[in-house]
Design an enzyme around this catalytic site. Sequence first.
Site, PDB file in Angstrom:
ATOM      1  N   LYS A  14       0.826  -1.208   0.000  1.00 41.64           N
ATOM      2  CA  LYS A  14       0.000   0.000   0.000  1.00 41.64           C
ATOM      3  C   LYS A  14       0.864   1.264   0.000  1.00 41.64           C
ATOM      4  O   LYS A  14       0.629   2.183  -0.787  1.00 41.64           O
ATOM      5  CB  LYS A  14      -0.932   0.031   1.225  1.00 41.64           C
ATOM      6  CG  LYS A  14      -1.896  -1.137   1.293  1.00 41.64           C
ATOM      7  CD  LYS A  14      -2.839  -1.032   2.490  1.00 41.64           C
ATOM      8  CE  LYS A  14      -2.163  -1.128   3.838  1.00 41.64           C
ATOM      9  NZ  LYS A  14      -1.670  -2.470   4.198  1.00 41.64           N
ATOM     10  N   ARG A  89      -9.615   0.502   8.801  1.00 44.70           N
ATOM     11  CA  ARG A  89      -9.244  -0.875   9.103  1.00 44.70           C
ATOM     12  C   ARG A  89     -10.341  -1.614   9.844  1.00 44.70           C
ATOM     13  O   ARG A  89     -10.172  -2.788  10.184  1.00 44.70           O
ATOM     14  CB  ARG A  89      -7.989  -0.880   9.983  1.00 44.70           C
ATOM     15  CG  ARG A  89      -6.687  -1.141   9.232  1.00 44.70           C
ATOM     16  CD  ARG A  89      -5.553  -1.055  10.247  1.00 44.70           C
ATOM     17  NE  ARG A  89      -4.389  -1.791   9.847  1.00 44.70           N
ATOM     18  CZ  ARG A  89      -3.370  -1.265   9.174  1.00 44.70           C
ATOM     19  NH1 ARG A  89      -3.393  -0.026   8.783  1.00 44.70           N
ATOM     20  NH2 ARG A  89      -2.325  -2.007   8.887  1.00 44.70           N
ATOM     21  N   ARG A 128      11.309  -6.765   4.551  1.00 45.86           N
ATOM     22  CA  ARG A 128      11.170  -5.339   4.862  1.00 45.86           C
ATOM     23  C   ARG A 128      11.777  -5.012   6.223  1.00 45.86           C
ATOM     24  O   ARG A 128      12.309  -3.915   6.421  1.00 45.86           O
ATOM     25  CB  ARG A 128       9.686  -4.941   4.825  1.00 45.86           C
ATOM     26  CG  ARG A 128       9.471  -3.446   4.998  1.00 45.86           C
ATOM     27  CD  ARG A 128       8.041  -3.033   4.710  1.00 45.86           C
ATOM     28  NE  ARG A 128       7.148  -3.285   5.822  1.00 45.86           N
ATOM     29  CZ  ARG A 128       5.832  -3.035   5.799  1.00 45.86           C
ATOM     30  NH1 ARG A 128       5.277  -2.553   4.714  1.00 45.86           N
ATOM     31  NH2 ARG A 128       5.093  -3.275   6.839  1.00 45.86           N
ATOM     32  N   ARG A 134      11.328  -1.609  11.529  1.00 44.59           N
ATOM     33  CA  ARG A 134      10.033  -1.670  12.223  1.00 44.59           C
ATOM     34  C   ARG A 134       9.972  -2.923  13.092  1.00 44.59           C
ATOM     35  O   ARG A 134      10.028  -4.033  12.577  1.00 44.59           O
ATOM     36  CB  ARG A 134       8.890  -1.680  11.211  1.00 44.59           C
ATOM     37  CG  ARG A 134       8.529  -0.305  10.724  1.00 44.59           C
ATOM     38  CD  ARG A 134       7.447  -0.338   9.683  1.00 44.59           C
ATOM     39  NE  ARG A 134       6.224  -1.032  10.106  1.00 44.59           N
ATOM     40  CZ  ARG A 134       5.109  -1.038   9.391  1.00 44.59           C
ATOM     41  NH1 ARG A 134       5.067  -0.396   8.231  1.00 44.59           N
ATOM     42  NH2 ARG A 134       4.053  -1.683   9.809  1.00 44.59           N
ATOM     43  N   ARG A 146      -0.785  -9.688  13.103  1.00 39.39           N
ATOM     44  CA  ARG A 146      -1.306  -8.631  12.222  1.00 39.39           C
ATOM     45  C   ARG A 146      -2.137  -9.225  11.092  1.00 39.39           C
ATOM     46  O   ARG A 146      -3.164  -8.670  10.714  1.00 39.39           O
ATOM     47  CB  ARG A 146      -0.149  -7.795  11.662  1.00 39.39           C
ATOM     48  CG  ARG A 146       0.386  -6.793  12.687  1.00 39.39           C
ATOM     49  CD  ARG A 146       1.805  -6.381  12.396  1.00 39.39           C
ATOM     50  NE  ARG A 146       1.966  -5.624  11.184  1.00 39.39           N
ATOM     51  CZ  ARG A 146       3.114  -5.521  10.507  1.00 39.39           C
ATOM     52  NH1 ARG A 146       4.192  -6.133  10.953  1.00 39.39           N
ATOM     53  NH2 ARG A 146       3.169  -4.817   9.418  1.00 39.39           N
TER      54      ARG A 146
HETATM   55  P1  ADP Z   1       0.986  -2.465   7.626  1.00 37.70           P
HETATM   56  O1  ADP Z   1      -0.175  -2.257   6.705  1.00 37.70           O
HETATM   57  O2  ADP Z   1       2.230  -2.889   6.923  1.00 37.70           O
HETATM   58  O3  ADP Z   1       0.677  -3.351   8.793  1.00 37.70           O
HETATM   59  P2  ADP Z   1       0.719   0.226   8.768  1.00 37.70           P
HETATM   60  O4  ADP Z   1       1.804   1.217   8.821  1.00 37.70           O
HETATM   61  O5  ADP Z   1      -0.485   0.569   7.945  1.00 37.70           O
HETATM   62  O6  ADP Z   1       1.412  -1.102   8.275  1.00 37.70           O
HETATM   63  O7  ADP Z   1       0.185  -0.088  10.255  1.00 37.70           O
HETATM   64  C1  ADP Z   1       1.050  -0.449  11.296  1.00 37.70           C
HETATM   65  C2  ADP Z   1       0.262  -0.601  12.610  1.00 37.70           C
HETATM   66  O8  ADP Z   1      -0.307   0.675  12.971  1.00 37.70           O
HETATM   67  C3  ADP Z   1      -0.930  -1.549  12.577  1.00 37.70           C
HETATM   68  O9  ADP Z   1      -0.534  -2.892  12.814  1.00 37.70           O
HETATM   69  C4  ADP Z   1      -1.794  -0.980  13.720  1.00 37.70           C
HETATM   70  O10 ADP Z   1      -1.304  -1.370  14.984  1.00 37.70           O
HETATM   71  C5  ADP Z   1      -1.581   0.514  13.595  1.00 37.70           C
HETATM   72  N1  ADP Z   1      -2.600   1.138  12.716  1.00 37.70           N
HETATM   73  C6  ADP Z   1      -2.380   1.751  11.525  1.00 37.70           C
HETATM   74  N2  ADP Z   1      -3.532   2.192  10.987  1.00 37.70           N
HETATM   75  C7  ADP Z   1      -4.516   1.830  11.859  1.00 37.70           C
HETATM   76  C8  ADP Z   1      -5.928   1.969  11.865  1.00 37.70           C
HETATM   77  N3  ADP Z   1      -6.591   2.562  10.849  1.00 37.70           N
HETATM   78  N4  ADP Z   1      -6.624   1.480  12.930  1.00 37.70           N
HETATM   79  C9  ADP Z   1      -6.005   0.896  13.942  1.00 37.70           C
HETATM   80  N5  ADP Z   1      -4.676   0.714  14.001  1.00 37.70           N
HETATM   81  C10 ADP Z   1      -3.931   1.167  12.971  1.00 37.70           C
END
Ligand code: ADP
Length: 192
Positions: A14, A89, A128, A134, A146
Amino acid sequence: MINIVLFGPPGAGKGTQASRLVKKYNLFHLSTGDVFRFNIKNETDLGKLARSYMDKGQLVPDDVTIQLLISEVEKHPEVEGFIFDGFPRTQPQAKALDEILTQRGTSIGMMLALEVEEEELKKRLTLRAIDSGRPDDADPAVVQKRIQVYNSETAPVLDFYRAQGKAVLVNGVGEIDTITDRLYAEIDAVIG
Ligand code: ADP
């Protein structure tokens, strides 16, 4: 002008694809994960709270995340359109996003859902982790969590946009450029 939800499991690409789409269509990239990581780096109260969930592979609670989204959208009244990356999400987040955009006199034009199967996601996240630093990529148990959270809490968001006739599935496997071209084609078909 169009607002796009870029959707998909962790590791679907994404962020990579969003940075290409923003340039081509003059959109603003809003990644809730990036905003949380910025807050963690700067040791804000929000960062401390978000971290306690992210480190375990859990979602940050909806009320916190929705408030953050509202304030980020309000910070950018000038933008022509947003790409929402990592938001919504959950179904309550999707409903809240509709309300926020309605108040601004706009709406989501389309949801692009990147499809990548689980084994490939795990491979990508492990790779990654080497560069991203991370912690949530480096621990296989957190990666697994996740993916599990994605399947149970996030995947239903697809139905939300399907019901609105806005969901478009895109094959997320292949060369990065090829996937970008697939996304361009889908967006061009909608914006004409
Ligand atoms: P990825 O899609 O690779 O898991 P992100 O950077 O989108 O990475 O998200 C990393 C973490 O941030 C998620 O596992 C969650 O804990 C938190 N997070 C991000 N966006 C949201 C959201 N919209 N609602 C709840 N938690 C979120």
